[in-house]
Write a protein that holds these residues in place. Sequence first.
Motif, mmCIF file in Angstrom:
data_model
loop_
_atom_site.group_PDB
_atom_site.id
_atom_site.type_symbol
_atom_site.label_atom_id
_atom_site.label_comp_id
_atom_site.label_asym_id
_atom_site.label_seq_id
_atom_site.Cartn_x
_atom_site.Cartn_y
_atom_site.Cartn_z
ATOM 1 N N ILE A 1 0.829 -1.203 0.000
ATOM 2 C CA ILE A 1 0.000 0.000 0.000
ATOM 3 C C ILE A 1 0.864 1.255 0.000
ATOM 4 C CG2 ILE A 1 -1.546 1.387 1.440
ATOM 5 C CD1 ILE A 1 -3.099 -1.041 2.090
ATOM 6 N N GLY A 2 1.904 1.245 0.846
ATOM 7 C CA GLY A 2 2.766 2.416 0.927
ATOM 8 C C GLY A 2 3.462 2.738 -0.382
ATOM 9 N N PHE A 3 4.001 1.720 -1.051
ATOM 10 C CA PHE A 3 4.737 1.946 -2.293
ATOM 11 C C PHE A 3 3.811 2.389 -3.422
ATOM 12 C CE2 PHE A 3 7.830 -1.318 -0.451
ATOM 13 C CZ PHE A 3 8.614 -0.323 0.109
ATOM 14 N N ILE A 4 2.638 1.740 -3.516
ATOM 15 C CA ILE A 4 1.686 2.152 -4.556
ATOM 16 C C ILE A 4 1.170 3.562 -4.270
ATOM 17 C CG2 ILE A 4 -0.557 1.666 -5.618
ATOM 18 C CD1 ILE A 4 -0.057 -1.294 -5.100
ATOM 19 N N ALA A 5 0.891 3.845 -3.003
ATOM 20 C CA ALA A 5 0.385 5.173 -2.632
ATOM 21 C C ALA A 5 1.389 6.263 -2.945
ATOM 22 C CB ALA A 5 0.019 5.193 -1.150
ATOM 23 N N GLU A 6 2.663 5.971 -2.738
ATOM 24 C CA GLU A 6 3.687 6.989 -2.994
ATOM 25 C C GLU A 6 3.724 7.372 -4.472
ATOM 26 O OE1 GLU A 6 6.617 9.614 -1.606
ATOM 27 O OE2 GLU A 6 5.167 8.363 -0.544
ATOM 28 N N GLY A 7 3.478 6.401 -5.351
ATOM 29 C CA GLY A 7 3.536 6.691 -6.781
ATOM 30 C C GLY A 7 2.207 7.077 -7.404
#
Length: 387
Positions: free
Chosen positions: A353-359
Amino acid sequence: MQIAYSPALRPQRVYRIALSIFFFIQGIVFASWANRIPDFKSKFQLNDAELGSLLFALPAGQLAGMGLSGYLVSRFGSRGVLMVAAFLYPSSLLLLGLAPNTIMLAAALGLFGLCANLMNISANTQAVGVEALYRRSIMASFHGLWSLAGLTGGLIAQWMVVGHQSPFLHFCFIVSLSVILAMLSGSFLLPRDAARSAGKANIWVKPDRNIILLGLITFACMICEGAMFEWTGVYFNQVIHAPVEYSRMGFIAFMSTMAGGRLTADYFITKFGVKRMLQASGLIILTGLMTAVIFPTLTTATTGFLITGLGVAAVVPLSFSLAGRSKKIPPGVALAMVSSIGFFGFLLGPPLIGFIAEGYGLRWSFTVIAILGLGTTLLAGSIKTDE
């Protein structure tokens, strides 16, 4: 599954009530941490990707403890292991509250996860034994107490946040409550279980196809649970832009229907069967999460998370109950196997979730999680329910 107990000196309901209290302890401890994640995010000034990486430490600790938990429960019995875990798990909250930096917080989260798994496997092994005494489905009701505790923990956290209490003081209150409950209930646990009576059982066995399928179903559900536990507060802050007094509404909504669904799930499992319940669960998860994604307002997101709670309610209890009834593997080990696969959902969910949210943003993150949750529906048709 063959269950051998020492002579039962107490009515079966006494064992059920006592064990329910330990599930309550589990739930309130985890919810206490989950509801203070936004505070730690602000304290250490973390972006979404950094928070996702940090949260990776908790399921990593859980996963690291899987083999140990299965061994200890099979070797020494679930009752003794559960009593030790019921002290260690709440107490590890204090280390989280005292962590001075992200490195120490990550280390504390790893320990927190390991203790969580130790309590989870021992409590569910006890639950398999108590369910065998009743000779009908009661596993979901235990998990319902876990969810009810999560709802209680969310309400307590909301009260603490509004009162501007620090996470450490909040955690001190939870630890005191948990230890008192464990001390009052410990002597009423089931004295022996299958894992202990089968002392020569081989715990180093390979999982069969059904155990793997149950693990994958648990994975599909737990990746959604992990998202809801650890990201609802952030979602309501960043996407919904909810006022601080409503920032925990998503978590509270999710936990309320998850608790209610589990407390009533045994009736529906008996009425409609295991496969139909699991197939419906995945569709409900998809519907709930996509409601929150497509309509990102306070009312609709809260409604979506209410629906999601119903979707995840029965999946883990059903999977654990079926695993514990395996004729080929001791229950503590079978539960550890299913949990090991399932907790990869917790392992992958927070950083994913964090990595997708960042991008791309949190709404895309929750969309991916919704699609993964549908895996429960797709896999349910292949399981065997007579193991």
